[in-house]
Design a protein around this motif. Structure first.
Motif, PDB file in Angstrom:
ATOM      1  N   ASP A   1      56.482  39.606  34.914  1.00 59.19           N
ATOM      2  CA  ASP A   1      56.046  38.215  34.834  1.00 59.19           C
ATOM      3  C   ASP A   1      57.165  37.244  35.192  1.00 59.19           C
ATOM      4  O   ASP A   1      58.285  37.361  34.702  1.00 59.19           O
ATOM      5  CB  ASP A   1      55.531  37.922  33.431  1.00 59.19           C
ATOM      6  CG  ASP A   1      54.809  36.598  33.338  1.00 59.19           C
ATOM      7  OD1 ASP A   1      54.325  36.109  34.372  1.00 59.19           O
ATOM      8  OD2 ASP A   1      54.728  36.048  32.233  1.00 59.19           O
TER       9      ASP A   1
ATOM     10  N   ASN B   1      53.072  45.146  31.652  1.00 62.76           N
ATOM     11  CA  ASN B   1      53.353  43.726  31.714  1.00 62.76           C
ATOM     12  C   ASN B   1      54.639  43.433  30.952  1.00 62.76           C
ATOM     13  O   ASN B   1      54.826  43.910  29.839  1.00 62.76           O
ATOM     14  CB  ASN B   1      52.171  42.980  31.074  1.00 62.76           C
ATOM     15  CG  ASN B   1      52.326  41.486  31.096  1.00 62.76           C
ATOM     16  OD1 ASN B   1      53.253  40.942  31.694  1.00 62.76           O
ATOM     17  ND2 ASN B   1      51.419  40.801  30.442  1.00 62.76           N
ATOM     18  N   SER B   2      55.523  42.648  31.532  1.00 66.24           N
ATOM     19  CA  SER B   2      56.758  42.288  30.847  1.00 66.24           C
ATOM     20  C   SER B   2      56.575  41.116  29.888  1.00 66.24           C
ATOM     21  O   SER B   2      57.459  40.809  29.112  1.00 66.24           O
ATOM     22  CB  SER B   2      57.843  41.932  31.873  1.00 66.24           C
ATOM     23  OG  SER B   2      57.485  40.743  32.566  1.00 66.24           O
ATOM     24  N   GLY B   3      55.427  40.447  29.944  1.00 70.12           N
ATOM     25  CA  GLY B   3      55.161  39.311  29.064  1.00 70.12           C
ATOM     26  C   GLY B   3      54.280  39.707  27.897  1.00 70.12           C
ATOM     27  O   GLY B   3      54.178  40.876  27.540  1.00 70.12           O
ATOM     28  N   GLN B   4      53.614  38.727  27.308  1.00 75.77           N
ATOM     29  CA  GLN B   4      52.737  39.006  26.181  1.00 75.77           C
ATOM     30  C   GLN B   4      51.416  39.607  26.650  1.00 75.77           C
ATOM     31  O   GLN B   4      51.041  39.490  27.811  1.00 75.77           O
ATOM     32  CB  GLN B   4      52.507  37.736  25.368  1.00 75.77           C
ATOM     33  CG  GLN B   4      51.864  36.612  26.169  1.00 75.77           C
ATOM     34  CD  GLN B   4      51.721  35.361  25.352  1.00 75.77           C
ATOM     35  OE1 GLN B   4      51.665  35.410  24.133  1.00 75.77           O
ATOM     36  NE2 GLN B   4      51.662  34.219  26.006  1.00 75.77           N
ATOM     37  N   ILE B   5      50.702  40.250  25.754  1.00 69.38           N
ATOM     38  CA  ILE B   5      49.508  41.007  26.110  1.00 69.38           C
ATOM     39  C   ILE B   5      48.399  40.128  26.685  1.00 69.38           C
ATOM     40  O   ILE B   5      47.606  40.573  27.504  1.00 69.38           O
ATOM     41  CB  ILE B   5      48.990  41.826  24.906  1.00 69.38           C
ATOM     42  CG1 ILE B   5      48.000  42.876  25.395  1.00 69.38           C
ATOM     43  CG2 ILE B   5      48.428  40.919  23.829  1.00 69.38           C
ATOM     44  CD1 ILE B   5      47.690  43.954  24.395  1.00 69.38           C
ATOM     45  N   CYS B   6      48.338  38.857  26.297  1.00 74.65           N
ATOM     46  CA  CYS B   6      47.270  37.995  26.800  1.00 74.65           C
ATOM     47  C   CYS B   6      47.652  37.285  28.098  1.00 74.65           C
ATOM     48  O   CYS B   6      46.933  36.408  28.554  1.00 74.65           O
ATOM     49  CB  CYS B   6      46.878  36.984  25.732  1.00 74.65           C
ATOM     50  SG  CYS B   6      48.204  35.860  25.275  1.00 74.65           S
ATOM     51  N   GLU B   7      48.742  37.668  28.736  1.00 72.11           N
ATOM     52  CA  GLU B   7      49.185  37.061  29.993  1.00 72.11           C
ATOM     53  C   GLU B   7      48.080  37.178  31.044  1.00 72.11           C
ATOM     54  O   GLU B   7      47.653  38.284  31.388  1.00 72.11           O
ATOM     55  CB  GLU B   7      50.472  37.754  30.472  1.00 72.11           C
ATOM     56  CG  GLU B   7      50.853  37.514  31.905  1.00 72.11           C
ATOM     57  CD  GLU B   7      50.979  36.044  32.285  1.00 72.11           C
ATOM     58  OE1 GLU B   7      50.517  35.709  33.387  1.00 72.11           O
ATOM     59  OE2 GLU B   7      51.528  35.245  31.515  1.00 72.11           O
TER      60      GLU B   7
ATOM     61  N   THR C   1      48.273  39.463  34.305  1.00 71.89           N
ATOM     62  CA  THR C   1      47.914  40.871  34.219  1.00 71.89           C
ATOM     63  C   THR C   1      46.429  41.024  33.922  1.00 71.89           C
ATOM     64  O   THR C   1      45.739  41.838  34.533  1.00 71.89           O
ATOM     65  CB  THR C   1      48.739  41.564  33.114  1.00 71.89           C
ATOM     66  OG1 THR C   1      50.118  41.440  33.430  1.00 71.89           O
ATOM     67  CG2 THR C   1      48.394  43.035  33.008  1.00 71.89           C
TER      68      THR C   1
END
Length: 162
Positions: A45, A140-146, A149
């Motif tokens: 991300d 995903n390198s960010g949060q799950i709700c990004e 992705t």
């Protein structure tokens, strides 16, 4: 910000080299081959061309090659959306996932009609891979709700509905 556009996919289609092509076998893109293997979308991300250039210069020198540079298939593209010179997280992700330029406020689906992918269908490249019998995965390198992705496997008429 509510930006409307007369099209979502279809007119304004731009062939886009997807980063996912690094991992997805050719048959998932409509070419004949046996359904074997898997498709994994890796989403670092917030990393654009400038990030990879800075990484290369810092770790390998301006003429060096990173492991990323050595991948068998690498795709570069222009990341703007259909009705803006920049991209939103969800609109830009839809461009990645479907291979077409879409309006700024698109999250894998438009109010007017489903997004028509570059393949001619109404599925993201990950949905096409899944339906072709591949095991799929998202990293995903960010949060799950990004949404960058999520849009590979989900869609909504409005990001507020996600």
């Amino acid at each position: 910000m509510n930006r409307k556009s007369p099209t979502c996919g279809g007119r304004g289609k731009v062939p886009i080299a997807l980063a996912l092509l690094l991992i997805v076998p050719c048959f998932a893109l409509g070419q004949d081959a046996p359904p074997t293997g898997s498709a994994i979308f890796i989403h670092p991300d917030g990393t654009g061309g400038q990030f990879w250039t800075a990484h290369r210069i810092h770790h390998h020198g301006p003429d060096g090659m990173s492991h990323w540079d050595r991948l068998e298939r690498m795709g570069l593209y222009r990341s703007h959306v259909l009705d803006a010179t920049n991209a939103s997280s969800h609109g830009g992700a839809t461009v990645h996932a479907y291979g077409v330029k879409v309006p700024f406020d698109t999250y894998g689906h438009c109010e007017e009609k489903p997004v028509e992918a570059l393949s001619g269908g109404h599925k993201s490249i990950m949905q096409e891979a899944r339906d072709a019998g591949l095991a799929i995965g998202l990293i995903n390198s960010g949060q799950i709700c990004e949404p960058g992705t999520g849009v590979f496997l989900a869609g909504a008429a409005s990001r507020g509905m996600t």
